[in-house]
Scaffold this motif. Structure first.
Motif, PDB file in Angstrom:
ATOM      1  N   PRO A 152       0.817  -1.228   0.000  1.00 17.22           N
ATOM      2  CA  PRO A 152       0.000   0.000   0.000  1.00 17.22           C
ATOM      3  C   PRO A 152       0.849   1.276   0.000  1.00 17.22           C
ATOM      4  CG  PRO A 152      -0.835  -1.579   1.601  1.00 17.22           C
ATOM      5  CD  PRO A 152       0.491  -2.082   1.169  1.00 17.22           C
ATOM      6  N   LEU A 153       1.910   1.302   0.809  1.00 18.19           N
ATOM      7  CA  LEU A 153       2.760   2.491   0.883  1.00 18.19           C
ATOM      8  C   LEU A 153       3.520   2.696  -0.423  1.00 18.19           C
ATOM      9  CD1 LEU A 153       3.943   4.849   2.464  1.00 18.19           C
ATOM     10  CD2 LEU A 153       5.671   3.280   3.378  1.00 18.19           C
ATOM     11  N   ARG A 184      -4.106   3.476  -3.391  1.00 13.78           N
ATOM     12  CA  ARG A 184      -4.304   3.037  -4.763  1.00 13.78           C
ATOM     13  C   ARG A 184      -4.449   1.534  -4.797  1.00 13.78           C
ATOM     14  NH1 ARG A 184      -4.564   7.738  -5.114  1.00 13.78           N
ATOM     15  NH2 ARG A 184      -3.729   9.140  -6.700  1.00 13.78           N
ATOM     16  N   ASP A 185      -5.382   1.064  -5.644  1.00 12.06           N
ATOM     17  CA  ASP A 185      -5.547  -0.374  -5.811  1.00 12.06           C
ATOM     18  C   ASP A 185      -4.500  -0.894  -6.776  1.00 12.06           C
ATOM     19  OD1 ASP A 185      -7.758  -0.320  -4.134  1.00 12.06           O
ATOM     20  OD2 ASP A 185      -9.140   0.079  -5.824  1.00 12.06           O
ATOM     21  N   ILE A 229      -1.905   5.169   6.172  1.00  9.58           N
ATOM     22  CA  ILE A 229      -1.916   5.803   4.847  1.00  9.58           C
ATOM     23  C   ILE A 229      -3.264   6.475   4.655  1.00  9.58           C
ATOM     24  CG2 ILE A 229      -1.719   5.422   2.357  1.00  9.58           C
ATOM     25  CD1 ILE A 229      -0.081   2.934   2.971  1.00  9.58           C
ATOM     26  N   PRO A 230      -3.310   7.777   4.470  1.00 14.02           N
ATOM     27  CA  PRO A 230      -4.589   8.480   4.260  1.00 14.02           C
ATOM     28  C   PRO A 230      -5.322   7.930   3.039  1.00 14.02           C
ATOM     29  CG  PRO A 230      -2.815  10.041   4.699  1.00 14.02           C
ATOM     30  CD  PRO A 230      -2.168   8.712   4.507  1.00 14.02           C
ATOM     31  N   ALA A 290       4.012   7.121   7.873  1.00 10.36           N
ATOM     32  CA  ALA A 290       4.241   5.778   7.342  1.00 10.36           C
ATOM     33  C   ALA A 290       5.691   5.607   6.889  1.00 10.36           C
ATOM     34  CB  ALA A 290       3.285   5.523   6.182  1.00 10.36           C
ATOM     35  N   VAL A 291       6.227   6.585   6.174  1.00 13.93           N
ATOM     36  CA  VAL A 291       7.615   6.493   5.714  1.00 13.93           C
ATOM     37  C   VAL A 291       8.568   6.578   6.906  1.00 13.93           C
ATOM     38  CG1 VAL A 291       9.390   7.604   4.304  1.00 13.93           C
ATOM     39  CG2 VAL A 291       7.063   7.398   3.436  1.00 13.93           C
ATOM     40  N   ALA A 292       8.227   7.383   7.902  1.00 17.34           N
ATOM     41  CA  ALA A 292       9.083   7.491   9.085  1.00 17.34           C
ATOM     42  C   ALA A 292       9.184   6.143   9.801  1.00 17.34           C
ATOM     43  CB  ALA A 292       8.536   8.555  10.029  1.00 17.34           C
TER      44      ALA A 292
END
Length: 379
Positions: free
Chosen positions: A318-319, A377-378, A371-372, A340-342
């Motif tokens: 997902p990220l 994205r699918d 993740i907002p 999320a990246v942190a």
């Protein structure tokens, strides 16, 4: 239009290059009627300003010239003095009138087509001296148009002039019973206003001629579809060459991107379809930057280069998709993905410390990364 080129009709409007080439050759829309009207109206307006003084000066010069005595007749130098006297009296008014007319004559071409100085147009062209071409121009469509304009001007000017003379017939008949100075002033104003009215009537001809000249100029420069395609190839290059250049640019961009992959702190993957290389400079206050990204084959190459240089590779579908679609190469990640990246970077730094010093092995659940919704994205 019946005119054809290589079996094709000229149906396409001229391109910018075609118009510029024609301008370089001196081929620009011109309206002789507009230039004539501007000069005549300017002359009439100029006479309104200086006409009274000019008539008075002319009357004074004529009075002085026809006042003869024995001294003037016998002295040969008096003729030159009379000429100087006439020039002094009339010079300012005449020069003012000529200046107004000259400015109008120079400004008129700029109203349609603009000023254009072309060395090619000034050159001698023998084909223009051909009698056959001259007859073709006279009896061709353009010649008929010019004939129509000439007849229109004749009828219009003749009608306006007749109406003016008929309306002023009583004043004209009484001029012979007036004093010379008064009669000259009266006649001057009659001629001036009559001239101005006739010039103003020619504006109608100019209003018809200007759009026609623009339309005719565009019509003469029309192109066939094949000419448009050929010109596009000359100016922009053929599609094959542009495609080859585009592929080379993509290859160079990918090479530069792959050279930056070893500098990454972590590579996040989908795990097979997407790959994104991230770097975080702890000496700066900015956010993590995307060094490289790609899908399918490019993603595989990123993973291979990262694995060869021992860059940590983490599967976080997902990220990975969120960063791939939201951030371009060389840009910082959006603020919505900071947390999320942190967490990914923190896990990477803890993993390095674990390999160097030992201790408890860090764990990371990539499925629970925040993740907002706007970044999701699918596959």
């Amino acid at each position: 239009m019946a005119e054809q080129d290589s079996g094709q009709e000229r149906t396409e409007d001229p391109t910018g290059k075609r118009l510029q080439d024609a301008r370089d050759k001196g081929q620009v829309p011109r309206s002789q009627e507009l230039s004539t009207v501007v000069v005549l109206v300017a002359s009439a307006v100029g006479m309104l300003f200086v006409g009274g003084n000019l008539i008075s000066s002319l009357g004074e010069v004529m009075t002085q010239s026809f006042s003869l005595n024995r001294k003037l007749i016998m002295d040969p130098h008096m003729m030159a003095q009379q000429l100087i006297f006439a020039l002094k009296i009339m010079a300012l008014d005449v020069l003012t009138f000529l200046a107004i007319t000259l400015i109008a004559a120079l400004s008129a071409p700029a109203l349609i087509g603009g000023w254009n100085f072309s060395a090619q147009a000034m050159g001698v062209k023998l084909e223009k001296m051909s009698p056959l071409r001259g007859l073709k121009r006279i009896f061709g469509p353009q010649g008929l148009v010019e004939l129509g304009k000439a007849l229109g001007k004749f009828l219009l000017v003749g009608s306006i002039g007749t109406l003016i003379l008929w309306s002023l017939r009583d004043r004209l008949l009484t001029l012979g019973r007036q004093e010379v100075q008064i009669a000259m002033t009266e006649l001057g104003y009659i001629v001036l206003w009559g001239f101005l009215a006739i010039c103003a009537s020619l504006i109608l001809i100019a209003l018809i001629d200007v759009p026609f000249q623009k339309w005719n100029h565009t019509k003469q420069l029309r192109m066939t579809k094949q000419e448009v395609k050929d010109e596009n190839k000359e100016t922009e290059g053929s599609p094959e060459v542009k495609g080859r250049i585009r592929r080379m640019q993509i290859q160079l961009s990918q090479q530069r991107m792959m050279q930056d992959v070893p500098k990454a702190d972590v590579i996040i993957t989908n795990p097979t379809h997407y790959a994104v290389a991230l770097r975080y400079d702890q000496t700066k206050s900015g956010a993590p930057v995307v060094l490289a990204k790609g899908t399918d084959l490019i993603a595989q190459q990123i993973r291979m280069v990262g694995d060869h240089h021992e860059v940590p590779i983490i599967s976080a579908p997902p990220l990975t998709r969120a960063v791939y679609y939201s951030t371009e190469i060389g840009q910082e990640i959006p603020s919505g993905l900071y947390i999320a990246v942190a967490q990914i970077l923190a896990f990477v730094f803890q993993l390095r410390r674990y390999k160097n010093t030992g201790g408890n092995k860090p764990n990371l659940n990539t499925e629970d990364l925040p993740i907002p919704d706007e970044f999701k994205r699918d596959e």
